[in-house]
Structures are given as structure tokens and as C-alpha cells.
Write a protein that holds these residues in place. Structure first.
Motif, PDB file in Angstrom:
ATOM      1  N   GLU A 111       1.100   4.055  -3.194  1.00 41.51           N
ATOM      2  CA  GLU A 111       0.819   5.486  -3.064  1.00 41.51           C
ATOM      3  C   GLU A 111       2.074   6.328  -3.285  1.00 41.51           C
ATOM      4  O   GLU A 111       1.998   7.432  -3.827  1.00 41.51           O
ATOM      5  CB  GLU A 111       0.212   5.798  -1.693  1.00 41.51           C
ATOM      6  CG  GLU A 111      -0.318   7.214  -1.595  1.00 41.51           C
ATOM      7  CD  GLU A 111      -1.354   7.398  -0.502  1.00 41.51           C
ATOM      8  OE1 GLU A 111      -1.536   8.549  -0.060  1.00 41.51           O
ATOM      9  OE2 GLU A 111      -1.972   6.395  -0.083  1.00 41.51           O
ATOM     10  N   ASP A 157       2.606   6.568  -7.005  1.00 40.02           N
ATOM     11  CA  ASP A 157       1.575   7.433  -7.570  1.00 40.02           C
ATOM     12  C   ASP A 157       1.944   8.897  -7.359  1.00 40.02           C
ATOM     13  O   ASP A 157       1.771   9.733  -8.261  1.00 40.02           O
ATOM     14  CB  ASP A 157       0.215   7.136  -6.929  1.00 40.02           C
ATOM     15  CG  ASP A 157      -0.917   7.879  -7.616  1.00 40.02           C
ATOM     16  OD1 ASP A 157      -1.120   7.670  -8.827  1.00 40.02           O
ATOM     17  OD2 ASP A 157      -1.601   8.672  -6.950  1.00 40.02           O
ATOM     18  N   ASP A 171       0.835  -1.207   0.000  1.00 39.04           N
ATOM     19  CA  ASP A 171       0.000   0.000   0.000  1.00 39.04           C
ATOM     20  C   ASP A 171       0.871   1.258   0.000  1.00 39.04           C
ATOM     21  O   ASP A 171       0.583   2.236  -0.690  1.00 39.04           O
ATOM     22  CB  ASP A 171      -0.916   0.022   1.228  1.00 39.04           C
ATOM     23  CG  ASP A 171      -2.022  -1.015   1.146  1.00 39.04           C
ATOM     24  OD1 ASP A 171      -2.322  -1.468   0.022  1.00 39.04           O
ATOM     25  OD2 ASP A 171      -2.576  -1.377   2.200  1.00 39.04           O
TER      26      ASP A 171
END
Length: 234
Positions: free
Chosen positions: A78, A81, A74
Motif C-alpha cells: 500500500e 501504491d 501489506d
């Protein structure tokens, strides 16, 4: 001086989405975690970027970290991104440059990438991800997604430059240009042997890319976009 000069040479490390309400302190904590994770990844490598290492570097309890990011996957998702969003922001500024012809916008786009390769962040981060993607399917998928998004602006400009070429050919040309630039990282990136000669390499690259896009014929481009059969027959 070129009238369009002035685009930033290096890309901001991370760009986060605009906050949509919620607890401001929570947003700040997530951003701290991501910036810390990026620092560890650049300075120490992916193996060192464990959840516990990130928590310790942020001076927080492990449970507080997992409240924001349940797993390293996770966190990585992120983080990457936010990394690609920083490039998209700069690319979009160049793609939308008012009054600039597509050739100039492509030149600026490539120059931004080539200059950014000289930064410590880029030289350390991307080769680390490339190596990991050989053995980690999750990282492979994230890196592939990152580059698909990164190539999109170049494809848009190439289509504008050469509306006579099929879409598949424009995508292959963008892929070639991207791969050619990224390959310079190991030779002329931050603290690499040919980094002092990067300006010369930039000139060669830009001249080659623009000349290729100007001179490639529709017939040649059809072969580029024909798929595996054309490659196998070459």
C-alpha cells in the motif's frame, strides 16, 4: 520563459485514494502509518522499517498496527501504491496539458522526473528499493509494477509523437528514457557529487531524448521492437 513552465519540481510524497465512507479515524490512522513507514524507509532504510518500529514511531500498540496492516508486505504494497499514485497524478496533469504539443509534454514529464531526483525522498527511497529487489522477490514484483505504471504516460506521449512507430518500439524508447533518467540518481541526486550540475545534465538529457524521438527511423524502431532475436544478433 516557456509558456508551459510552472509544473511542480518535486512530487508529493504520497497520494491516497478518496475515502468512500467508513470510519474517518481509521483512514487517518492508515495514512499516519504509511507516512511514518515512508519516513523510516527514507531516513533509516528498509531493514529498520519493521512492523514494531513503525508501531512505536506511531505511538500505537503493535496489535493496533496489525489491525490495519496484517504484515509488512501489506504495508509495503500500500505504501508503494501511494507513492506511484503521487507520480501518476502529476504525470496525468502534464499528459493532459491543454494545447501543449506532445514534444513539450514529454519535455515537461522528463523535467519533472529529473528535478524530483534531487529530492531527499527520491534519492533515498528508490536506490533502497532497487537494492532490495535483487534479493527479495516481493519487492522486485512491487518495483516492477511501479515502473510499469510510471512509464505508461511517456509511452502514450511517444506514440502520439511518432504514430509511425510500432508499439513495441515506443515501449523500448520509453524504457530507455526512464532508465537514463533514473541512472542519474546515484550521481546527481540529493547530496550526491554532481547534484550542483543537475541543471546541465537536464539540458543534455532533454535535448538527447527529443532528438532521438525526432530522428529515429521506422526501420531502426522495428529492430528495437523485434525482441530477443534482434538483441542477440546486434
Amino acid at each position: 520563459m516557456n509558456q508551459y513552465d510552472g509544473a511542480p519540481s518535486f512530487v508529493t510524497d504520497l497520494v491516497f485514494p478518496e475515502r468512500e465512507g467508513g470510519y474517518a479515524k481509521g483512514h487517518e490512522t492508515r495514512e499516519l502509518i504509511l507516512r511514518t513507514a515512508l519516513h523510516i524507509l527514507i531516513e533509516e532504510g528498509y531493514r529498520a522499517m519493521s512492523m514494531r518500529r513503525v508501531a512505536a514511531a506511531c505511538d500505537m500498540k503493535f496489535g493496533n498496527l496489525t489491525y490495519h496492516f496484517r504484515s509488512r508486505e501489506d504495508l509495503v504494497r500500500e505504501l508503494l501504491d501511494a507513492v506511484i499514485r503521487s507520480y501518476e497524478q502529476e504525470f496525468d496533469t502534464i499528459v493532459r496539458m491543454p494545447g501543449a504539443p506532445p514534444e513539450e509534454r514529454l519535455r515537461r514529464l522528463c523535467l519533472l522526473v529529473l528535478e524530483d531526483i534531487r529530492s531527499k525522498k527520491t534519492t533515498r527511497l528508490f536506490p533502497e528499493l532497487w537494492a532490495l529487489s535483487n534479493h527479495d522477490e516481493f519487492v522486485f514484483d512491487r518495483v516492477h509494477e511501479l515502473y510499469v505504471r510510471a512509464r505508461a504516460p511517456a509511452i502514450e506521449i511517444i506514440r502520439e509523437m511518432r504514430p509511425d512507430l510500432p508499439c513495441e518500439a515506443c515501449e523500448m524508447l520509453a524504457l530507455f528514457i526512464s532508465a537514463s533518467m533514473e541512472g542519474m540518481t546515484v550521481f546527481a541526486g540529493y547530496d550526491k557529487p554532481f547534484e550542483p550540475h543537475m541543471a546541465k545534465l537536464e539540458s543534455i538529457a532533454l535535448k538527447s531524448f527529443i532528438e532521438l524521438l525526432k530522428t529515429v527511423t521506422a526501420e531502426e524502431a522495428l529492430a528495437f521492437g523485434a525482441g530477443g532475436e534482434a538483441v542477440a544478433a546486434a
